[in-house]
Design an enzyme around this catalytic site. Structure first.
Site, mmCIF file in Angstrom:
data_model
loop_
_atom_site.group_PDB
_atom_site.id
_atom_site.type_symbol
_atom_site.label_atom_id
_atom_site.label_comp_id
_atom_site.label_asym_id
_atom_site.label_seq_id
_atom_site.Cartn_x
_atom_site.Cartn_y
_atom_site.Cartn_z
ATOM 1 N N LEU A 33 0.676 -1.093 -0.123
ATOM 2 C CA LEU A 33 -0.082 0.007 -0.098
ATOM 3 C C LEU A 33 0.969 1.280 -0.111
ATOM 4 O O LEU A 33 0.376 2.239 0.350
ATOM 5 C CB LEU A 33 -0.852 0.027 1.363
ATOM 6 C CG LEU A 33 -1.975 -0.971 1.385
ATOM 7 C CD1 LEU A 33 -2.956 -1.195 2.473
ATOM 8 C CD2 LEU A 33 -2.703 -1.212 0.130
ATOM 9 N N LEU A 59 7.231 -6.670 -0.059
ATOM 10 C CA LEU A 59 8.120 -7.918 -0.617
ATOM 11 C C LEU A 59 9.568 -7.652 -0.142
ATOM 12 O O LEU A 59 10.434 -8.844 -0.156
ATOM 13 C CB LEU A 59 8.218 -8.023 -2.194
ATOM 14 C CG LEU A 59 6.892 -8.222 -3.089
ATOM 15 C CD1 LEU A 59 7.102 -8.341 -4.476
ATOM 16 C CD2 LEU A 59 6.058 -9.629 -2.154
ATOM 17 N N SER A 124 7.279 -4.491 -19.329
ATOM 18 C CA SER A 124 6.819 -3.232 -19.875
ATOM 19 C C SER A 124 7.571 -3.047 -21.488
ATOM 20 O O SER A 124 8.645 -3.724 -21.484
ATOM 21 C CB SER A 124 7.228 -2.299 -19.069
ATOM 22 O OG SER A 124 7.349 -1.055 -19.917
ATOM 23 N N TYR A 148 14.232 2.490 -14.201
ATOM 24 C CA TYR A 148 12.998 1.861 -13.961
ATOM 25 C C TYR A 148 13.196 0.652 -15.093
ATOM 26 O O TYR A 148 12.795 -0.546 -14.906
ATOM 27 C CB TYR A 148 11.616 2.741 -14.125
ATOM 28 C CG TYR A 148 10.548 1.819 -14.570
ATOM 29 C CD1 TYR A 148 9.641 1.282 -13.704
ATOM 30 C CD2 TYR A 148 10.027 1.932 -16.142
ATOM 31 C CE1 TYR A 148 8.740 0.418 -14.381
ATOM 32 C CE2 TYR A 148 9.010 1.393 -16.452
ATOM 33 C CZ TYR A 148 8.236 0.687 -15.518
ATOM 34 O OH TYR A 148 7.068 -0.034 -15.987
ATOM 35 N N LYS A 152 13.120 -3.835 -15.081
ATOM 36 C CA LYS A 152 12.335 -4.717 -15.946
ATOM 37 C C LYS A 152 13.070 -5.616 -16.487
ATOM 38 O O LYS A 152 12.994 -6.783 -16.780
ATOM 39 C CB LYS A 152 11.384 -3.791 -16.816
ATOM 40 C CG LYS A 152 10.252 -3.029 -16.120
ATOM 41 C CD LYS A 152 9.433 -3.916 -15.237
ATOM 42 C CE LYS A 152 8.379 -2.989 -14.396
ATOM 43 N NZ LYS A 152 7.470 -3.972 -13.439
ATOM 44 N N PRO A 292 12.777 14.761 -21.652
ATOM 45 C CA PRO A 292 13.989 13.966 -21.758
ATOM 46 C C PRO A 292 13.584 12.035 -21.735
ATOM 47 O O PRO A 292 12.934 11.981 -20.740
ATOM 48 C CB PRO A 292 14.805 14.326 -20.609
ATOM 49 C CG PRO A 292 14.303 15.555 -20.347
ATOM 50 C CD PRO A 292 12.867 15.595 -20.393
ATOM 51 N N GLY A 293 14.341 11.601 -22.525
ATOM 52 C CA GLY A 293 14.117 10.159 -22.697
ATOM 53 C C GLY A 293 13.030 9.336 -23.299
ATOM 54 O O GLY A 293 12.836 8.283 -23.591
ATOM 55 N N ASP A 294 12.125 10.502 -23.715
ATOM 56 C CA ASP A 294 10.747 10.071 -24.645
ATOM 57 C C ASP A 294 11.413 9.631 -25.924
ATOM 58 O O ASP A 294 12.118 10.170 -26.508
ATOM 59 C CB ASP A 294 9.785 11.212 -24.883
ATOM 60 C CG ASP A 294 8.670 11.320 -23.798
ATOM 61 O OD1 ASP A 294 8.904 10.165 -22.822
ATOM 62 O OD2 ASP A 294 7.828 12.115 -23.461
HETATM 63 N N1 UFG Z 1 2.784 13.258 -22.792
HETATM 64 C C1 UFG Z 1 2.533 14.494 -22.916
HETATM 65 N N2 UFG Z 1 2.127 15.229 -21.949
HETATM 66 C C2 UFG Z 1 2.037 14.574 -20.640
HETATM 67 C C3 UFG Z 1 2.507 13.294 -20.549
HETATM 68 C C4 UFG Z 1 2.598 12.592 -21.598
HETATM 69 O O1 UFG Z 1 2.602 15.029 -24.175
HETATM 70 O O2 UFG Z 1 1.801 15.624 -19.820
HETATM 71 C C5 UFG Z 1 3.237 12.422 -23.927
HETATM 72 C C6 UFG Z 1 4.472 11.697 -23.949
HETATM 73 O O3 UFG Z 1 5.570 12.616 -24.538
HETATM 74 C C7 UFG Z 1 4.378 10.482 -24.614
HETATM 75 C C8 UFG Z 1 2.958 10.148 -24.540
HETATM 76 O O4 UFG Z 1 2.436 11.249 -23.971
HETATM 77 O O5 UFG Z 1 4.569 10.728 -26.146
HETATM 78 C C9 UFG Z 1 2.668 8.940 -23.588
HETATM 79 O O6 UFG Z 1 3.251 9.169 -22.264
HETATM 80 P P1 UFG Z 1 3.077 8.460 -21.182
HETATM 81 O O7 UFG Z 1 4.055 9.221 -19.936
HETATM 82 O O8 UFG Z 1 1.444 8.382 -20.809
HETATM 83 O O9 UFG Z 1 3.621 7.083 -21.306
HETATM 84 P P2 UFG Z 1 5.100 6.669 -21.845
HETATM 85 O O10 UFG Z 1 4.927 6.006 -23.138
HETATM 86 O O11 UFG Z 1 6.023 7.633 -21.746
HETATM 87 O O12 UFG Z 1 5.475 5.464 -20.737
HETATM 88 C C10 UFG Z 1 4.704 4.405 -20.459
HETATM 89 C C11 UFG Z 1 4.900 4.035 -19.072
HETATM 90 C C12 UFG Z 1 6.070 3.270 -18.789
HETATM 91 C C13 UFG Z 1 6.460 2.354 -19.508
HETATM 92 C C14 UFG Z 1 6.436 2.918 -21.128
HETATM 93 C C15 UFG Z 1 6.673 1.556 -21.822
HETATM 94 O O13 UFG Z 1 4.431 5.182 -18.119
HETATM 95 O O14 UFG Z 1 6.007 2.786 -17.412
HETATM 96 O O15 UFG Z 1 4.951 3.283 -21.331
HETATM 97 O O16 UFG Z 1 6.388 1.905 -23.176
HETATM 98 F F1 UFG Z 1 7.792 2.194 -19.441
#
Ligand code: UFG
Length: 342
Positions: A33, A59, A124, A148, A152, A292-294
Protein backbone atom coordinates in the site's frame (compact mmCIF):
# COMPACT_ATOMS: atom_id res chain seq x y z
CA UNK A 1 -5.44 -23.65 -4.64
CA UNK A 2 -5.05 -19.90 -5.05
CA UNK A 3 -3.21 -17.38 -7.14
CA UNK A 4 -1.04 -14.91 -5.27
CA UNK A 5 -1.31 -11.38 -6.65
CA UNK A 6 1.54 -9.10 -5.58
CA UNK A 7 0.65 -5.42 -5.98
CA UNK A 8 -3.00 -6.39 -6.30
CA UNK A 9 -4.24 -3.03 -4.98
CA UNK A 10 -2.64 -1.15 -7.87
CA UNK A 11 -4.18 -0.06 -11.15
CA UNK A 12 -3.56 -3.15 -13.30
CA UNK A 13 -3.54 -5.46 -10.27
CA UNK A 14 -7.02 -4.50 -9.09
CA UNK A 15 -8.52 -4.95 -12.56
CA UNK A 16 -6.84 -8.35 -12.84
CA UNK A 17 -8.26 -9.36 -9.44
CA UNK A 18 -11.78 -8.60 -10.70
CA UNK A 19 -11.27 -10.67 -13.86
CA UNK A 20 -9.74 -13.59 -11.97
CA UNK A 21 -12.54 -13.75 -9.42
CA UNK A 22 -15.17 -13.39 -12.17
CA UNK A 23 -13.66 -16.38 -13.91
CA UNK A 24 -13.82 -18.49 -10.77
CA UNK A 25 -10.22 -18.26 -9.55
CA UNK A 26 -9.32 -17.96 -5.86
CA UNK A 27 -6.93 -15.15 -5.10
CA UNK A 28 -4.70 -13.98 -2.26
CA UNK A 29 -3.44 -10.39 -2.46
CA UNK A 30 -0.29 -8.90 -1.00
CA UNK A 31 0.39 -5.18 -1.30
CA UNK A 32 2.52 -2.77 0.75
CA UNK A 33 0.00 0.00 0.00
CA UNK A 34 2.97 2.33 -0.44
CA UNK A 35 1.63 3.51 -3.78
CA UNK A 36 -1.94 2.26 -3.69
CA UNK A 37 -5.06 2.41 -1.56
CA UNK A 38 -6.87 -0.41 0.27
CA UNK A 39 -10.12 1.08 -1.01
CA UNK A 40 -9.37 -0.39 -4.44
CA UNK A 41 -9.53 -3.88 -2.92
CA UNK A 42 -12.72 -3.06 -1.02
CA UNK A 43 -14.21 -2.20 -4.38
CA UNK A 44 -12.88 -5.39 -5.99
CA UNK A 45 -14.79 -7.26 -3.27
CA UNK A 46 -17.88 -5.14 -3.84
CA UNK A 47 -17.80 -5.61 -7.63
CA UNK A 48 -17.34 -9.37 -7.40
CA UNK A 49 -19.34 -9.93 -4.21
CA UNK A 50 -16.39 -11.97 -2.96
CA UNK A 51 -14.04 -11.72 0.01
CA UNK A 52 -10.41 -12.79 -0.35
CA UNK A 53 -7.35 -12.78 1.89
CA UNK A 54 -5.30 -9.59 1.87
CA UNK A 55 -1.86 -9.11 3.45
CA UNK A 56 -0.30 -5.71 3.95
CA UNK A 57 3.15 -7.04 3.17
CA UNK A 58 6.17 -5.53 1.47
CA UNK A 59 8.19 -7.94 -0.69
CA UNK A 60 11.29 -6.56 1.01
CA UNK A 61 10.13 -8.45 4.12
CA UNK A 62 10.62 -12.14 3.21
CA UNK A 63 9.50 -13.47 6.63
CA UNK A 64 6.06 -11.92 6.27
CA UNK A 65 5.87 -13.19 2.71
CA UNK A 66 6.66 -16.70 3.90
CA UNK A 67 3.74 -16.53 6.29
CA UNK A 68 1.44 -15.81 3.34
CA UNK A 69 2.63 -19.00 1.67
CA UNK A 70 2.29 -20.95 4.93
CA UNK A 71 -1.28 -19.81 5.47
CA UNK A 72 -2.54 -20.32 1.91
CA UNK A 73 -2.30 -22.97 -0.79
CA UNK A 74 -0.63 -20.88 -3.48
CA UNK A 75 0.04 -22.57 -6.80
CA UNK A 76 0.97 -19.61 -9.01
CA UNK A 77 1.86 -15.93 -8.77
CA UNK A 78 1.06 -12.81 -10.76
CA UNK A 79 3.76 -10.33 -9.82
CA UNK A 80 2.74 -6.67 -10.23
CA UNK A 81 4.40 -5.15 -7.17
CA UNK A 82 7.08 -2.61 -7.95
CA UNK A 83 7.90 1.05 -8.34
CA UNK A 84 6.94 2.34 -11.77
CA UNK A 85 7.62 6.02 -12.40
CA UNK A 86 10.28 6.51 -15.07
CA UNK A 87 11.27 10.07 -14.04
CA UNK A 88 11.39 9.24 -10.33
CA UNK A 89 13.62 6.25 -11.07
CA UNK A 90 16.23 8.59 -12.55
CA UNK A 91 16.23 10.60 -9.30
CA UNK A 92 16.07 7.60 -6.93
CA UNK A 93 17.88 4.74 -8.71
CA UNK A 94 18.82 2.91 -5.52
CA UNK A 95 15.21 2.76 -4.36
CA UNK A 96 14.15 1.40 -7.73
CA UNK A 97 16.87 -1.25 -7.96
CA UNK A 98 16.36 -2.23 -4.34
CA UNK A 99 12.57 -2.44 -4.42
CA UNK A 100 12.05 -3.98 -7.81
CA UNK A 101 14.98 -6.41 -7.81
CA UNK A 102 15.27 -7.40 -4.16
CA UNK A 103 11.48 -7.66 -3.96
CA UNK A 104 11.47 -10.09 -6.87
CA UNK A 105 14.42 -12.08 -5.48
CA UNK A 106 12.62 -12.48 -2.17
CA UNK A 107 9.43 -13.52 -3.91
CA UNK A 108 11.16 -16.12 -6.09
CA UNK A 109 13.11 -17.54 -3.15
CA UNK A 110 9.94 -18.01 -1.14
CA UNK A 111 8.25 -19.51 -4.20
CA UNK A 112 11.12 -21.99 -4.55
CA UNK A 113 10.87 -22.91 -0.89
CA UNK A 114 7.18 -23.71 -1.30
CA UNK A 115 7.68 -25.43 -4.70
CA UNK A 116 5.60 -22.82 -6.51
CA UNK A 117 7.12 -22.35 -9.95
CA UNK A 118 4.55 -20.54 -12.06
CA UNK A 119 4.87 -16.80 -12.36
CA UNK A 120 3.43 -14.10 -14.60
CA UNK A 121 5.66 -11.02 -14.44
CA UNK A 122 4.63 -7.41 -15.19
CA UNK A 123 7.22 -6.31 -17.66
CA UNK A 124 6.95 -3.33 -19.95
CA UNK A 125 7.47 -2.16 -23.51
CA UNK A 126 10.16 0.00 -21.96
CA UNK A 127 12.49 -3.01 -22.37
CA UNK A 128 12.66 -2.19 -26.10
CA UNK A 129 14.44 1.10 -25.32
CA UNK A 130 14.30 3.28 -28.41
CA UNK A 131 12.90 0.81 -30.95
CA UNK A 132 14.34 0.86 -34.47
CA UNK A 133 11.31 -0.81 -36.01
CA UNK A 134 7.58 -0.57 -35.30
CA UNK A 135 5.41 -2.52 -34.76
CA UNK A 136 7.70 -4.15 -32.21
CA UNK A 137 8.05 -7.92 -32.01
CA UNK A 138 9.24 -9.80 -28.93
CA UNK A 139 12.59 -10.64 -30.53
CA UNK A 140 13.50 -6.97 -31.10
CA UNK A 141 16.73 -5.78 -29.43
CA UNK A 142 16.35 -4.94 -25.74
CA UNK A 143 17.77 -1.97 -23.86
CA UNK A 144 16.82 0.43 -21.11
CA UNK A 145 16.67 4.20 -20.98
CA UNK A 146 16.01 4.60 -17.24
CA UNK A 147 16.68 2.77 -13.96
CA UNK A 148 13.01 1.74 -14.01
CA UNK A 149 13.49 0.19 -17.45
CA UNK A 150 16.68 -1.49 -16.24
CA UNK A 151 14.80 -3.12 -13.37
CA UNK A 152 12.31 -4.61 -15.84
CA UNK A 153 15.07 -5.79 -18.14
CA UNK A 154 17.12 -7.22 -15.28
CA UNK A 155 14.12 -8.98 -13.75
CA UNK A 156 13.36 -10.59 -17.10
CA UNK A 157 16.97 -11.84 -17.19
CA UNK A 158 16.81 -13.14 -13.62
CA UNK A 159 13.66 -15.10 -14.47
CA UNK A 160 15.27 -16.50 -17.61
CA UNK A 161 18.26 -17.63 -15.55
CA UNK A 162 15.93 -19.21 -13.04
CA UNK A 163 14.43 -21.34 -15.78
CA UNK A 164 17.91 -22.23 -17.09
CA UNK A 165 18.79 -23.51 -13.63
CA UNK A 166 15.52 -25.36 -13.07
CA UNK A 167 13.36 -26.33 -16.05
CA UNK A 168 10.41 -26.91 -13.73
CA UNK A 169 9.65 -23.18 -13.82
CA UNK A 170 6.92 -21.79 -15.98
CA UNK A 171 7.29 -18.06 -16.59
CA UNK A 172 5.45 -15.46 -18.66
CA UNK A 173 7.01 -12.02 -19.15
CA UNK A 174 4.19 -9.69 -20.15
CA UNK A 175 5.40 -6.55 -21.87
CA UNK A 176 2.68 -3.98 -21.45
CA UNK A 177 2.28 -1.08 -23.80
CA UNK A 178 0.27 1.92 -22.45
CA UNK A 179 -2.64 0.84 -20.22
CA UNK A 180 -5.50 3.33 -19.88
CA UNK A 181 -9.25 3.14 -19.19
CA UNK A 182 -11.01 1.75 -16.17
CA UNK A 183 -13.57 -0.84 -15.16
CA UNK A 184 -16.97 -0.19 -16.77
CA UNK A 185 -18.52 0.34 -13.33
CA UNK A 186 -16.37 3.42 -12.69
CA UNK A 187 -15.53 1.94 -9.26
CA UNK A 188 -11.88 1.07 -9.90
CA UNK A 189 -9.37 2.93 -12.05
CA UNK A 190 -5.99 4.62 -12.12
CA UNK A 191 -5.27 6.74 -9.05
CA UNK A 192 -1.91 8.46 -9.52
CA UNK A 193 -0.23 10.13 -6.56
CA UNK A 194 0.27 13.86 -7.07
CA UNK A 195 0.47 15.32 -10.56
CA UNK A 196 0.16 12.50 -13.08
CA UNK A 197 3.18 11.64 -15.23
CA UNK A 198 1.18 9.73 -17.79
CA UNK A 199 -0.86 11.22 -20.57
CA UNK A 200 -4.34 9.84 -19.95
CA UNK A 201 -4.70 10.66 -16.23
CA UNK A 202 -3.29 14.09 -17.00
CA UNK A 203 -5.89 14.70 -19.74
CA UNK A 204 -8.74 13.55 -17.53
CA UNK A 205 -7.60 15.78 -14.66
CA UNK A 206 -7.55 18.75 -17.06
CA UNK A 207 -11.06 17.80 -18.19
CA UNK A 208 -12.35 17.77 -14.61
CA UNK A 209 -10.65 21.06 -13.77
CA UNK A 210 -7.99 19.80 -11.35
CA UNK A 211 -5.23 20.82 -13.74
CA UNK A 212 -5.21 23.89 -15.99
CA UNK A 213 -3.80 22.56 -19.20
CA UNK A 214 -1.93 19.72 -20.81
CA UNK A 215 1.66 20.25 -21.93
CA UNK A 216 2.32 18.26 -25.06
CA UNK A 217 5.94 17.21 -24.89
CA UNK A 218 7.21 17.98 -28.36
CA UNK A 219 5.56 18.34 -31.76
CA UNK A 220 8.65 17.82 -33.87
CA UNK A 221 8.95 14.03 -33.79
CA UNK A 222 8.96 12.13 -37.09
CA UNK A 223 5.36 10.96 -36.57
CA UNK A 224 1.99 11.55 -38.19
CA UNK A 225 1.57 15.01 -36.61
CA UNK A 226 4.89 15.51 -34.81
CA UNK A 227 3.65 14.33 -31.38
CA UNK A 228 4.64 11.04 -29.72
CA UNK A 229 2.85 7.86 -30.79
CA UNK A 230 1.97 5.06 -28.35
CA UNK A 231 -0.08 1.87 -28.24
CA UNK A 232 -2.87 2.57 -25.71
CA UNK A 233 -4.56 -0.56 -24.40
CA UNK A 234 -7.67 -0.86 -22.23
CA UNK A 235 -6.72 -2.03 -18.74
CA UNK A 236 -9.49 -4.65 -18.78
CA UNK A 237 -8.06 -6.17 -21.97
CA UNK A 238 -4.67 -6.14 -20.29
CA UNK A 239 -6.10 -7.83 -17.19
CA UNK A 240 -7.61 -10.56 -19.36
CA UNK A 241 -4.17 -11.10 -20.93
CA UNK A 242 -2.86 -12.13 -17.50
CA UNK A 243 -5.45 -14.85 -17.18
CA UNK A 244 -4.66 -16.16 -20.64
CA UNK A 245 -0.97 -16.18 -19.72
CA UNK A 246 -1.66 -17.98 -16.46
CA UNK A 247 -3.75 -20.60 -18.22
CA UNK A 248 -0.93 -21.09 -20.70
CA UNK A 249 1.51 -21.68 -17.82
CA UNK A 250 -0.71 -24.38 -16.35
CA UNK A 251 0.09 -26.79 -19.14
CA UNK A 252 3.73 -26.03 -19.84
CA UNK A 253 7.16 -25.12 -18.51
CA UNK A 254 9.49 -22.54 -20.02
CA UNK A 255 10.02 -18.81 -20.15
CA UNK A 256 8.32 -16.67 -22.79
CA UNK A 257 7.84 -12.95 -23.40
CA UNK A 258 4.59 -11.58 -24.82
CA UNK A 259 3.68 -8.11 -26.03
CA UNK A 260 0.31 -6.96 -24.76
CA UNK A 261 -0.84 -4.09 -26.95
CA UNK A 262 -3.45 -3.37 -29.59
CA UNK A 263 -1.01 -2.99 -32.46
CA UNK A 264 -2.35 0.49 -33.20
CA UNK A 265 -0.47 3.71 -32.53
CA UNK A 266 -2.12 6.99 -31.55
CA UNK A 267 -0.36 10.35 -31.31
CA UNK A 268 -0.78 12.67 -28.33
CA UNK A 269 -2.90 15.01 -30.45
CA UNK A 270 -5.05 12.12 -31.67
CA UNK A 271 -5.57 11.07 -28.05
CA UNK A 272 -6.62 14.60 -27.07
CA UNK A 273 -9.13 14.62 -29.94
CA UNK A 274 -10.40 11.13 -29.15
CA UNK A 275 -10.93 12.07 -25.49
CA UNK A 276 -12.72 15.31 -26.43
CA UNK A 277 -15.01 13.46 -28.82
CA UNK A 278 -15.81 10.54 -26.52
CA UNK A 279 -16.46 12.72 -23.48
CA UNK A 280 -17.68 15.99 -25.02
CA UNK A 281 -15.21 18.01 -23.02
CA UNK A 282 -12.55 20.44 -24.20
CA UNK A 283 -8.89 19.93 -23.34
CA UNK A 284 -6.70 23.02 -23.19
CA UNK A 285 -3.16 22.30 -24.23
CA UNK A 286 0.07 23.94 -25.27
CA UNK A 287 3.19 22.62 -26.92
CA UNK A 288 6.16 22.20 -24.59
CA UNK A 289 9.72 20.95 -25.16
CA UNK A 290 10.32 17.22 -25.57
CA UNK A 291 10.44 15.25 -22.32
CA UNK A 292 13.93 13.79 -21.79
CA UNK A 293 14.04 10.06 -22.49
CA UNK A 294 10.83 10.01 -24.57
CA UNK A 295 10.78 8.15 -27.86
CA UNK A 296 8.92 9.06 -31.04
CA UNK A 297 6.92 5.92 -31.69
CA UNK A 298 6.14 2.70 -29.87
CA UNK A 299 3.46 0.17 -30.73
CA UNK A 300 3.18 -3.57 -30.52
CA UNK A 301 3.09 -6.51 -32.80
CA UNK A 302 0.96 -8.75 -30.58
CA UNK A 303 0.57 -11.67 -32.96
CA UNK A 304 2.53 -13.96 -30.62
CA UNK A 305 0.03 -13.37 -27.79
CA UNK A 306 -2.78 -14.11 -30.21
CA UNK A 307 -1.19 -17.29 -31.51
CA UNK A 308 0.17 -18.74 -28.27
CA UNK A 309 -2.22 -17.36 -25.64
CA UNK A 310 -5.34 -16.89 -27.75
CA UNK A 311 -5.50 -13.27 -26.54
CA UNK A 312 -6.34 -10.11 -28.46
CA UNK A 313 -7.15 -6.62 -27.24
CA UNK A 314 -10.81 -5.98 -28.05
CA UNK A 315 -11.58 -2.48 -26.85
CA UNK A 316 -11.22 0.58 -29.03
CA UNK A 317 -9.93 4.02 -28.17
CA UNK A 318 -13.45 5.54 -27.71
CA UNK A 319 -14.27 3.03 -24.99
CA UNK A 320 -10.90 3.60 -23.33
CA UNK A 321 -11.62 7.35 -23.20
CA UNK A 322 -15.20 6.94 -21.99
CA UNK A 323 -14.19 4.55 -19.22
CA UNK A 324 -11.32 6.78 -18.09
CA UNK A 325 -13.73 9.71 -17.92
CA UNK A 326 -16.43 7.82 -16.02
CA UNK A 327 -13.87 6.80 -13.38
CA UNK A 328 -12.49 10.37 -13.18
CA UNK A 329 -15.95 11.95 -12.86
CA UNK A 330 -17.15 9.56 -10.20
CA UNK A 331 -13.87 9.66 -8.27
CA UNK A 332 -12.46 13.17 -8.74
CA UNK A 333 -9.93 12.47 -5.98
CA UNK A 334 -9.33 8.84 -6.80
CA UNK A 335 -9.84 6.62 -3.78
CA UNK A 336 -9.46 9.50 -1.31
CA UNK A 337 -13.04 10.63 -0.86
CA UNK A 338 -12.40 12.83 2.17
CA UNK A 339 -10.99 15.69 0.10
CA UNK A 340 -12.95 18.43 -1.65
CA UNK A 341 -12.30 19.74 -5.13
CA UNK A 342 -10.85 23.26 -4.94
N1 UFG B 1 2.81 13.16 -22.83
C1 UFG B 1 2.58 14.51 -23.00
N2 UFG B 1 2.21 15.22 -21.90
C2 UFG B 1 2.06 14.67 -20.66
C3 UFG B 1 2.31 13.29 -20.51
C4 UFG B 1 2.69 12.57 -21.62
O1 UFG B 1 2.71 15.05 -24.10
O2 UFG B 1 1.74 15.39 -19.72
C5 UFG B 1 3.18 12.35 -24.01
C6 UFG B 1 4.55 11.72 -23.93
O3 UFG B 1 5.54 12.61 -24.39
C7 UFG B 1 4.37 10.48 -24.81
C8 UFG B 1 2.90 10.10 -24.60
O4 UFG B 1 2.26 11.28 -24.10
O5 UFG B 1 4.55 10.82 -26.15
C9 UFG B 1 2.69 8.98 -23.59
O6 UFG B 1 3.36 9.30 -22.37
P1 UFG B 1 3.09 8.49 -21.03
O7 UFG B 1 3.90 9.16 -19.96
O8 UFG B 1 1.65 8.33 -20.80
O9 UFG B 1 3.65 7.05 -21.35
P2 UFG B 1 5.11 6.57 -21.83
O10 UFG B 1 4.93 5.91 -23.15
O11 UFG B 1 6.11 7.64 -21.73
O12 UFG B 1 5.48 5.53 -20.68
C10 UFG B 1 4.66 4.40 -20.46
C11 UFG B 1 4.72 4.00 -19.01
C12 UFG B 1 6.07 3.47 -18.66
C13 UFG B 1 6.48 2.41 -19.60
C14 UFG B 1 6.34 2.84 -21.03
C15 UFG B 1 6.55 1.65 -21.90
O13 UFG B 1 4.45 5.10 -18.18
O14 UFG B 1 6.03 2.91 -17.38
O15 UFG B 1 5.05 3.36 -21.28
O16 UFG B 1 6.54 1.94 -23.22
F1 UFG B 1 7.77 2.09 -19.37
Amino acid sequence: MAILITGGAGYIGSHTCVQLISQGYKIVVVDSLSNSNIESLNRVSELTDTEFPFYNVNLLDPDSLERVFEENHIDSVIHFAGLKAVGESVLRPLDYYHNNLTGTFNLCKVMEKFHVKKIVFSSSATVYGNPKLVPIKEDAPLSATSPYGQTKLMTEQVLRDLFEADSGWSIALLRYFNPIGAHLSGRIGEDPTGIPNNLMPFISQVAIGKLDQLSIYGNDYATVDGTGVRDYIHVVDLAKGHIKALEHLMGTTGVEAFNLGTGKGYSVLQMVKAFEKATRTAITYSIAPRRPGDIAECYADSTKAKKVLGWVAEKEIEEMCRDTWRWQQRNPHGYKHDQVLT
